[in-house]
Design a protein around this motif. Structure first.
Motif, PDB file in Angstrom:
ATOM      1  N   ASP A 184      -9.456  -4.240   6.037  1.00  0.00           N
ATOM      2  CA  ASP A 184      -8.252  -5.122   5.670  1.00  0.00           C
ATOM      3  C   ASP A 184      -7.173  -4.051   5.934  1.00  0.00           C
ATOM      4  OD1 ASP A 184      -5.923  -6.314   4.994  1.00  0.00           O
ATOM      5  OD2 ASP A 184      -7.100  -7.266   3.261  1.00  0.00           O
ATOM      6  N   LEU A 241      -4.150  -4.400   5.241  1.00  0.00           N
ATOM      7  CA  LEU A 241      -3.315  -4.219   4.010  1.00  0.00           C
ATOM      8  C   LEU A 241      -3.834  -3.230   2.832  1.00  0.00           C
ATOM      9  CD1 LEU A 241      -2.454  -8.116   3.450  1.00  0.00           C
ATOM     10  CD2 LEU A 241      -1.132  -6.386   4.314  1.00  0.00           C
ATOM     11  N   GLU A 278      -2.936   0.349   4.318  1.00  0.00           N
ATOM     12  CA  GLU A 278      -1.727   0.460   3.990  1.00  0.00           C
ATOM     13  C   GLU A 278      -1.328   0.691   2.431  1.00  0.00           C
ATOM     14  OE1 GLU A 278       2.000   1.367   4.908  1.00  0.00           O
ATOM     15  OE2 GLU A 278       0.553   1.098   6.659  1.00  0.00           O
ATOM     16  N   ARG A 279      -1.781  -0.066   1.843  1.00  0.00           N
ATOM     17  CA  ARG A 279      -1.696   0.132   0.373  1.00  0.00           C
ATOM     18  C   ARG A 279      -2.231   1.560  -0.040  1.00  0.00           C
ATOM     19  NH1 ARG A 279      -4.113  -3.999  -4.366  1.00  0.00           N
ATOM     20  NH2 ARG A 279      -2.996  -3.120  -5.881  1.00  0.00           N
TER      21      ARG A 279
END
Length: 133
Positions: free
Chosen positions: A101, A103, A106-107
């Motif tokens: 994922d 996200l 990036e997180r």
């Protein structure tokens, strides 16, 4: 154990993944100290007890899975953040996850406690990329 022995902690609820990671670490670095935890809360307890009153020259590398049944890697990081600066400063945390994922990736890159995101399974190539050859 000598002072120069690399130290690793693996927090992942998958015993097979932990076994593979330990094997790759041993084959890549030779003599290393690897402690693995299937239950993230046990890892947090261990870290707090073991490192509260110690100071290490070489950082302990912590590989953290994201998707675990009791608490997630993100929740682990939130709890880790509450530890004293003297404990936190002894660690270099890498997310080790099978998540693709964007996200999550990036997180991880945005989290100040996390050095980098590493895709499972841990490989010698990834270790060379992280720590040099």
């Amino acid at each position: 154990m000598t002072k120069s022995t690399k130290q690793f902690i693996i927090v992942d609820d998958d015993p097979f993944s932990n076994f593979l990671s330990k094997t790759v670490l041993l084959k890549s670095f030779g003599e290393v100290a690897v402690k693995d935890f299937l239950v993230p809360e046990e890892a947090l307890d261990y870290i707090k007890e073991e490192y509260e009153y110690s100071s290490r020259e070489e950082k302990i590398v912590l590989f953290l899975d994201l998707n675990m049944p009791t608490i997630t890697g993100w929740e682990f990081l939130e709890l880790f953040k509450t530890f004293s600066p003297s404990v936190r400063s002894q660690f270099r945390i890498y997310i080790l996850s099978s998540s693709i994922d964007p996200l999550d990736i990036e997180r991880a890159k945005q989290n100040p406690l996390v050095i980098d995101f590493v895709e499972k399974p841990l490989s010698k190539g990834a270790l060379v990329e992280l720590f040099g050859g």
